[in-house]
Design a protein around this motif. Structure first.
Motif, PDB file in Angstrom:
ATOM      1  N   LEU A 104       0.838  -1.185   0.000  1.00 29.90           N
ATOM      2  CA  LEU A 104       0.000   0.000   0.000  1.00 29.90           C
ATOM      3  C   LEU A 104       0.882   1.246   0.000  1.00 29.90           C
ATOM      4  CD1 LEU A 104      -2.848   1.228   0.239  1.00 29.90           C
ATOM      5  CD2 LEU A 104      -2.545   1.150   2.705  1.00 29.90           C
ATOM      6  N   GLU A 105       0.649   2.126  -0.939  1.00 29.93           N
ATOM      7  CA  GLU A 105       1.417   3.361  -1.006  1.00 29.93           C
ATOM      8  C   GLU A 105       0.820   4.358  -0.024  1.00 29.93           C
ATOM      9  OE1 GLU A 105       3.255   6.035  -4.512  1.00 29.93           O
ATOM     10  OE2 GLU A 105       1.129   5.616  -4.651  1.00 29.93           O
ATOM     11  N   THR A 106       1.652   4.904   0.829  1.00 33.45           N
ATOM     12  CA  THR A 106       1.176   5.872   1.809  1.00 33.45           C
ATOM     13  C   THR A 106       1.576   7.279   1.394  1.00 33.45           C
ATOM     14  OG1 THR A 106       3.167   5.597   3.125  1.00 33.45           O
ATOM     15  CG2 THR A 106       1.276   4.249   3.740  1.00 33.45           C
ATOM     16  N   VAL A 107       0.781   8.228   1.808  1.00 31.28           N
ATOM     17  CA  VAL A 107       1.027   9.626   1.498  1.00 31.28           C
ATOM     18  C   VAL A 107       2.045  10.171   2.500  1.00 31.28           C
ATOM     19  CG1 VAL A 107      -0.062  11.902   1.362  1.00 31.28           C
ATOM     20  CG2 VAL A 107      -1.332   9.888   0.658  1.00 31.28           C
ATOM     21  N   GLN A 108       3.009  10.932   2.012  1.00 29.83           N
ATOM     22  CA  GLN A 108       3.968  11.577   2.899  1.00 29.83           C
ATOM     23  C   GLN A 108       3.277  12.762   3.572  1.00 29.83           C
ATOM     24  OE1 GLN A 108       7.235  10.775   3.621  1.00 29.83           O
ATOM     25  NE2 GLN A 108       6.861   8.900   2.504  1.00 29.83           N
ATOM     26  N   ILE A 109       3.258  12.767   4.887  1.00 33.18           N
ATOM     27  CA  ILE A 109       2.609  13.839   5.639  1.00 33.18           C
ATOM     28  C   ILE A 109       3.670  14.862   6.017  1.00 33.18           C
ATOM     29  CG2 ILE A 109       1.316  14.417   7.717  1.00 33.18           C
ATOM     30  CD1 ILE A 109       0.351  11.419   7.619  1.00 33.18           C
ATOM     31  N   ILE A 110       3.400  16.119   5.707  1.00 31.73           N
ATOM     32  CA  ILE A 110       4.323  17.203   6.027  1.00 31.73           C
ATOM     33  C   ILE A 110       3.804  17.916   7.270  1.00 31.73           C
ATOM     34  CG2 ILE A 110       5.322  19.374   5.214  1.00 31.73           C
ATOM     35  CD1 ILE A 110       4.943  18.192   2.343  1.00 31.73           C
ATOM     36  N   VAL A 111       4.693  18.086   8.237  1.00 32.04           N
ATOM     37  CA  VAL A 111       4.341  18.733   9.493  1.00 32.04           C
ATOM     38  C   VAL A 111       4.910  20.145   9.492  1.00 32.04           C
ATOM     39  CG1 VAL A 111       4.559  18.645  11.998  1.00 32.04           C
ATOM     40  CG2 VAL A 111       4.340  16.527  10.697  1.00 32.04           C
ATOM     41  N   THR A 112       4.032  21.130   9.749  1.00 31.55           N
ATOM     42  CA  THR A 112       4.462  22.515   9.866  1.00 31.55           C
ATOM     43  C   THR A 112       4.652  22.813  11.347  1.00 31.55           C
ATOM     44  OG1 THR A 112       3.173  23.083   7.912  1.00 31.55           O
ATOM     45  CG2 THR A 112       3.924  24.910   9.291  1.00 31.55           C
ATOM     46  N   SER A 119      -6.855  11.610   6.270  1.00 31.05           N
ATOM     47  CA  SER A 119      -7.362  12.972   6.093  1.00 31.05           C
ATOM     48  C   SER A 119      -7.136  13.407   4.647  1.00 31.05           C
ATOM     49  CB  SER A 119      -6.662  13.938   7.052  1.00 31.05           C
ATOM     50  OG  SER A 119      -5.333  14.144   6.644  1.00 31.05           O
ATOM     51  N   LEU A 120      -7.851  14.405   4.229  1.00 34.19           N
ATOM     52  CA  LEU A 120      -7.761  14.863   2.841  1.00 34.19           C
ATOM     53  C   LEU A 120      -6.521  15.710   2.601  1.00 34.19           C
ATOM     54  CD1 LEU A 120     -11.509  15.779   2.253  1.00 34.19           C
ATOM     55  CD2 LEU A 120     -10.305  13.708   1.572  1.00 34.19           C
ATOM     56  N   SER A 121      -5.888  16.151   3.665  1.00 33.63           N
ATOM     57  CA  SER A 121      -4.720  17.007   3.535  1.00 33.63           C
ATOM     58  C   SER A 121      -3.441  16.221   3.815  1.00 33.63           C
ATOM     59  CB  SER A 121      -4.840  18.165   4.532  1.00 33.63           C
ATOM     60  OG  SER A 121      -3.664  18.937   4.516  1.00 33.63           O
ATOM     61  N   ASN A 122      -2.382  16.557   3.106  1.00 34.53           N
ATOM     62  CA  ASN A 122      -1.114  15.898   3.385  1.00 34.53           C
ATOM     63  C   ASN A 122      -0.199  16.809   4.201  1.00 34.53           C
ATOM     64  OD1 ASN A 122      -0.528  17.693   1.304  1.00 34.53           O
ATOM     65  ND2 ASN A 122       1.045  16.388   0.434  1.00 34.53           N
ATOM     66  N   GLU A 123      -0.760  17.928   4.686  1.00 29.88           N
ATOM     67  CA  GLU A 123      -0.009  18.852   5.512  1.00 29.88           C
ATOM     68  C   GLU A 123      -0.774  19.084   6.813  1.00 29.88           C
ATOM     69  OE1 GLU A 123       1.855  23.209   4.798  1.00 29.88           O
ATOM     70  OE2 GLU A 123       1.944  21.805   3.126  1.00 29.88           O
ATOM     71  N   VAL A 124      -0.055  19.058   7.934  1.00 31.88           N
ATOM     72  CA  VAL A 124      -0.672  19.212   9.246  1.00 31.88           C
ATOM     73  C   VAL A 124       0.279  20.018  10.125  1.00 31.88           C
ATOM     74  CG1 VAL A 124       0.282  17.051  10.156  1.00 31.88           C
ATOM     75  CG2 VAL A 124      -1.835  17.916  11.093  1.00 31.88           C
ATOM     76  N   THR A 125      -0.272  20.722  11.105  1.00 35.10           N
ATOM     77  CA  THR A 125       0.571  21.500  12.010  1.00 35.10           C
ATOM     78  C   THR A 125       0.855  20.703  13.282  1.00 35.10           C
ATOM     79  OG1 THR A 125      -1.282  22.538  13.163  1.00 35.10           O
ATOM     80  CG2 THR A 125      -0.455  23.658  11.181  1.00 35.10           C
ATOM     81  N   THR A 126       1.903  21.092  13.983  1.00 37.60           N
ATOM     82  CA  THR A 126       2.217  20.435  15.252  1.00 37.60           C
ATOM     83  C   THR A 126       1.096  20.677  16.259  1.00 37.60           C
ATOM     84  OG1 THR A 126       3.513  22.369  15.914  1.00 37.60           O
ATOM     85  CG2 THR A 126       4.725  20.495  14.995  1.00 37.60           C
ATOM     86  N   VAL A 127       0.427  21.805  16.131  1.00 35.83           N
ATOM     87  CA  VAL A 127      -0.698  22.112  17.032  1.00 35.83           C
ATOM     88  C   VAL A 127      -1.827  21.102  16.821  1.00 35.83           C
ATOM     89  CG1 VAL A 127      -2.465  23.830  17.595  1.00 35.83           C
ATOM     90  CG2 VAL A 127      -0.104  24.554  17.162  1.00 35.83           C
ATOM     91  N   GLU A 128      -2.133  20.796  15.569  1.00 39.11           N
ATOM     92  CA  GLU A 128      -3.187  19.826  15.267  1.00 39.11           C
ATOM     93  C   GLU A 128      -2.828  18.438  15.802  1.00 39.11           C
ATOM     94  OE1 GLU A 128      -5.146  21.465  11.141  1.00 39.11           O
ATOM     95  OE2 GLU A 128      -3.090  20.674  11.058  1.00 39.11           O
TER      96      GLU A 128
END
Length: 147
Positions: free
Chosen positions: A44-52, A95-104
């Motif tokens: 299964l290919e996973t999406v790279q999640i970017i953390v801001t 989630s629909l987004s591949n970017e998330v914040t440290t706060v989230e």
């Protein structure tokens, strides 16, 4: 799937079975042109999640960083930190987004810990929210008791 022996672009699946941990599938294939058999693995290919981060910098999500913080908060508590990290990572992947914040991410952890164990929650909150004095602890404990 292209045959590794003759290069024929077609192949037929003879057998499929999941790998032990369930994260991939092993397939036995046969080439209709040369009858050569070969094995392929599907993962299964996973999406790279970017953390801001709070300072605006960005980095790839590192489950080991999250696990490290949770292990400290859950030390000697009846909370499975590995399971918690898996839940959070799955939610982030879905989630629909591949970017998330440290706060989230921090709020997700806080919500899950609050439901599981009050002591681990307060331990994590004290570092995450940067408690400076006993008054901050008391305020958080009072809020926790209300809920």
């Amino acid at each position: 799937m292209k045959c590794p022996a003759c290069g024929n672009p077609d192949s037929k699946v003879i057998d499929s079975r999941p790998i032990e941990d369930g994260s991939s599938i092993r397939r036995r294939r046969e080439c209709p042109a040369c009858q050569k058999r070969f094995t392929t693995f599907e993962v299964l290919e996973t999406v790279q999640i970017i953390v801001t981060k709070k300072d605006g910098s960005k980095e790839l999500f590192d489950r080991n960083k999250l696990l490290s913080g949770l292990l400290k908060a859950c030390q000697k508590r009846p909370v499975n930190a590995e399971e918690l990290v898996n839940e959070i990572e799955t939610e982030l992947q879905n989630s629909l987004s591949n970017e998330v914040t440290t706060v989230e991410i921090g709020e997700m952890v806080m919500d899950k810990l609050k439901m599981r164990d009050a002591v681990a929650y307060v331990r994590f909150a004290s570092v995450y929210r940067e408690f400076r004095d006993i008054e901050t602890f008391l305020t958080e404990l009072t809020e926790l008791k209300k809920s």
